[in-house]
Design a protein around this motif. Structure first.
Motif, mmCIF file in Angstrom:
data_model
loop_
_atom_site.group_PDB
_atom_site.id
_atom_site.type_symbol
_atom_site.label_atom_id
_atom_site.label_comp_id
_atom_site.label_asym_id
_atom_site.label_seq_id
_atom_site.Cartn_x
_atom_site.Cartn_y
_atom_site.Cartn_z
ATOM 1 N N HIS A 153 1.025 -1.257 0.014
ATOM 2 C CA HIS A 153 0.073 -0.082 -0.018
ATOM 3 C C HIS A 153 0.985 1.167 -0.113
ATOM 4 O O HIS A 153 1.882 1.247 0.957
ATOM 5 N N ARG A 154 0.699 2.091 -0.630
ATOM 6 C CA ARG A 154 1.366 3.375 -0.739
ATOM 7 C C ARG A 154 0.523 4.644 -0.546
ATOM 8 O O ARG A 154 -0.155 5.061 -1.685
ATOM 9 N N GLY A 155 0.453 4.953 0.552
ATOM 10 C CA GLY A 155 -0.481 6.283 0.972
ATOM 11 C C GLY A 155 0.331 7.645 1.084
ATOM 12 O O GLY A 155 -0.092 8.664 1.168
#
Length: 139
Positions: free
Chosen positions: A88-90
Motif C-alpha cells: 500500500h502506498r499512501g
C-alpha cells in the motif's frame, strides 16, 4: 493589451521587479507542503520570523533552501528507491518548490531540520529613519 496593476501608478517608481516576483509567487501557490509563519518583536524593535514547513519524509540532503534576490526558495526532491515493493502506498514521494518574498532589509539567519519540520529563521533589524535635505542646483 497592457495590464493595469497597483504598481503602475505614476508615483510608484522602481517597483517593476517587485510586481514580477508577486506574479511568480501567485502562480506557484499550491497547498503543499503546509507551512506556518511566526513573528516575534523584540524590545529593541527587531522582528524575528520563523517559517516552519512540514517536510516529513525528507532527509536534509533532499532539501534545499536558497536566499536570493529578496526571496527564499525552498525545494524538496525525493527519489523512489528502486527495488522496493509496496503493498500500500499512501505516502507519495513528491517534489515541491515553495517561495517566500522578503522585504528589503530581511536577513536569512539559518535553517534547521527536526521532527519532520524545516524551520527557516529570518530577522529584520529595526530600520533607522533617515531624512536628508536634497540641494537644488541651478543649470
Amino acid at each position: 493589451m497592457s495590464r493595469i496593476s497597483v504598481f503602475s501608478a505614476p508615483f510608484l517608481l522602481g517597483f517593476d521587479a517587485f510586481e514580477e516576483r508577486v506574479d511568480r509567487l501567485a502562480k506557484s501557490a499550491d497547498g503543499y507542503p503546509p507551512y506556518n509563519i511566526e513573528r516575534t518583536v523584540l524590545p529593541d524593535g527587531t522582528e524575528k520570523f520563523l517559517v516552519s514547513i512540514a517536510v516529513a519524509g525528507f532527509a536534509a540532503n533532499e532539501l534545499e533552501v536558497m536566499a536570493e534576490d529578496n526571496q527564499i526558495m525552498v525545494r524538496g526532491r525525493q527519489k523512489d528507491e528502486p527495488g522496493k515493493e509496496y503493498l500500500h502506498r499512501g505516502i507519495a514521494a513528491r517534489q515541491f518548490q515553495r517561495s517566500f518574498l522578503l522585504a528589503d532589509g530581511m536577513i536569512v539567519k539559518d535553517a534547521t531540520l527536526g521532527h519532520g519540520m524545516l524551520v527557516v529563521a529570518l530577522e529584520r533589524p529595526q530600520a533607522l529613519k533617515v531624512a536628508r535635505r536634497v540641494e537644488i542646483r541651478s543649470l
